[in-house]
Design a protein around this motif. Sequence first.
Motif, PDB file in Angstrom:
ATOM      1  N   GLU A 151       0.823  -1.219   0.000  1.00  0.00           N
ATOM      2  CA  GLU A 151       0.000   0.000   0.000  1.00  0.00           C
ATOM      3  C   GLU A 151       0.852   1.262   0.000  1.00  0.00           C
ATOM      4  O   GLU A 151       0.381   2.335  -0.371  1.00  0.00           O
TER       5      GLU A 151
ATOM      6  N   TYR B 214      -4.303   3.723  -2.941  1.00  0.00           N
ATOM      7  CA  TYR B 214      -4.991   2.572  -3.555  1.00  0.00           C
ATOM      8  C   TYR B 214      -4.941   1.360  -2.625  1.00  0.00           C
ATOM      9  O   TYR B 214      -4.061   1.262  -1.772  1.00  0.00           O
ATOM     10  N   ARG B 215      -5.869   0.451  -2.876  1.00  0.00           N
ATOM     11  CA  ARG B 215      -5.820  -0.840  -2.163  1.00  0.00           C
ATOM     12  C   ARG B 215      -5.342  -1.895  -3.145  1.00  0.00           C
ATOM     13  O   ARG B 215      -6.080  -2.314  -4.040  1.00  0.00           O
ATOM     14  N   PRO B 216      -4.088  -2.325  -3.017  1.00  0.00           N
ATOM     15  CA  PRO B 216      -3.598  -3.324  -3.966  1.00  0.00           C
ATOM     16  C   PRO B 216      -4.081  -4.722  -3.598  1.00  0.00           C
ATOM     17  O   PRO B 216      -4.040  -5.107  -2.431  1.00  0.00           O
ATOM     18  N   ARG B 217      -4.549  -5.453  -4.598  1.00  0.00           N
ATOM     19  CA  ARG B 217      -4.993  -6.840  -4.376  1.00  0.00           C
ATOM     20  C   ARG B 217      -4.384  -7.759  -5.428  1.00  0.00           C
ATOM     21  O   ARG B 217      -4.248  -7.358  -6.590  1.00  0.00           O
TER      22      ARG B 217
ATOM     23  N   GLU C  66      -4.244  -5.734  -8.649  1.00  0.00           N
ATOM     24  CA  GLU C  66      -5.402  -4.949  -9.063  1.00  0.00           C
ATOM     25  C   GLU C  66      -5.481  -3.815  -8.055  1.00  0.00           C
ATOM     26  O   GLU C  66      -5.387  -4.074  -6.846  1.00  0.00           O
ATOM     27  N   LEU C  67      -5.620  -2.597  -8.529  1.00  0.00           N
ATOM     28  CA  LEU C  67      -5.669  -1.473  -7.589  1.00  0.00           C
ATOM     29  C   LEU C  67      -7.094  -0.950  -7.484  1.00  0.00           C
ATOM     30  O   LEU C  67      -7.730  -0.685  -8.495  1.00  0.00           O
ATOM     31  N   SER C  68      -7.606  -0.855  -6.241  1.00  0.00           N
ATOM     32  CA  SER C  68      -8.911  -0.225  -6.077  1.00  0.00           C
ATOM     33  C   SER C  68      -8.778   0.869  -5.019  1.00  0.00           C
ATOM     34  O   SER C  68      -7.801   0.887  -4.267  1.00  0.00           O
ATOM     35  N   GLN C  69      -9.775   1.748  -4.966  1.00  0.00           N
ATOM     36  CA  GLN C  69      -9.648   2.861  -4.009  1.00  0.00           C
ATOM     37  C   GLN C  69     -10.538   2.685  -2.810  1.00  0.00           C
ATOM     38  O   GLN C  69     -11.451   1.899  -2.849  1.00  0.00           O
TER      39      GLN C  69
END
Length: 494
Positions: A154, A160-163, A491-494
């Motif tokens: 992170e 971002y929230r990396p997954r 995958e990056l999400s916010q």
Amino acid sequence: MSEKEITTRQNLHFDELWAYDPAPESPDYVKIEEKYDLFIDGRFQEPESGRYLRTVNPSNETVLAQVAEAGKKDVDKAVTAARKAYDGAWSKMAAKERGKYLFRIARLLQERAREFAIIESMDCGKPIRESRDIDIPQVIAHFFYHAGWADKLEYAFPGYRPRPLGVAGQIIPWNFPLLMAAWKIAPALAAGNTVVIKPAETTPLTALKLAELIRDAGLPPGVVNIVTGAGQTGIEIVNHPGIDKLAFTGSTEVGKLIQKAVAGTDKKYTLELGGKAANIVFDDAPVEQAVEGIVNGIFFNQGHVCCAGSRLLVQEGVADELVYKLKMRMESLIVGDPLDKNTDIGAINSKDQLDRILGFLAEGVEGDQKIYQSKCDLPEKGYWCRPTLVENVSQSHRIVQEEVFGPVLSIQTFRTPAEAVTLANNSPYGLSGGVWTDKGSKIFKIGKGIRAGVIWANTFNKFDPTSPFGGYKESGIGREGGIHGLLPYLELSQ
Ligand code: NAP
Ligand code: MG
């Protein structure tokens, strides 16, 4: 200088001054099994078909081991094991713990570095100096570097929230067998994915040794699966519906097939493909240093390097001096036993690749082009190619446009910096390039002008896990190494 003078100096050089006694590493130190199975779900398993392929030592043509050929069912088993590991232990584990496994793999590799270097040189043909001083230290550095990222993702992508993506299918070539495995496995695991990886048919042994080491490191079963085989095994990985991300290093030809195969699916992919790098030497460059850089860029590792400096562009004023000094240096290069510490150039990786190179020299050299090869002795058995220079070439010649993937260098001259950039960019590839000059401002101007992923200045073929590597145009898509190399596994999400 005339060729006759070079020959005279070469004789003096070799016969009286620079003869070395053999200093080979002992292969007794390593243990290679007669037969290797597939590493699936944390243990070695026989292939469903019962079929095995041979891997050969290209420097003496002896068979080193029988290696399992994975078919569709085996690949399916590996992907299923990787999925189970991803859904289970691996994604439930704290990131800090995931990092500890990578640190452990790096430390175990450090302890066994010599063994890995010897096996790499035996299976691949590259000189021990290279596997010992470049490949294996870089492998270790890659695992250490990515171990550090596992619990800091992170911070790498603030806001971002990396997954992780899930299961990564990875296919690698024969030129840097263990290093390419490290480039693929380390970022995938650091980002929280699990892996199914296929080494090249001719160089599977260090990957299989790595499988033993991964098992010894106590990695949960199924996190890393190593499926050996030939091209068809690669196809099975590419087409498997359970793969979330593909990472491929190899030829542009196969890269294009993979692109077609994944079109219309939701598989993510990165491709590291061929190259035809221009190494540009200006008349204000330190000539001896440039000669070493040119030799390092194309002749070491037998020219089996996608980012090899296979096109030399020299400014007219310095061309004669540079070509003369380069020929002199070529005469002092030692071609032979990869396990000998004095060897500069080892064996060509396979008979197929040697035939491809020789075929190129026979058919690809056109018109009044001139071939200059060093006059060194070659061993009787094995696959060998002398360091080769092709002069009097022009931009449209095959030798300038196509990737030979052997110790073959073409030379062209230029007058102005703009002309050098135009020549360098006149290629379907865009992986790397080199600039040799005394002037910092020229480095930046030329570096900006060349459309390639990596530009070296007053050096060549230097790698570091922190720097992104990858190509433009037909040299590929995506980057490996550094933060850029982590991104394709997330995958990056916010
Ligand atoms: P390649 O044929 O592209 O092979 C690379 C990897 O892909 C190997 O593991 C290979 O398996 C596998 N493969 C072959 N056909 C496949 C397919 N249809 N689908 C999926 N996977 C497939 O390259 P190569 O034979 O190693 O070398 C040929 C040329 O590739 C060289 O002359 C050079 O131009 C280029 N090359 C580039 C790099 C680079 O780092 N960019 C590295 C090596 C080679 P098998 O080897 O087991 O058949
Ligand atoms: Mg081999």
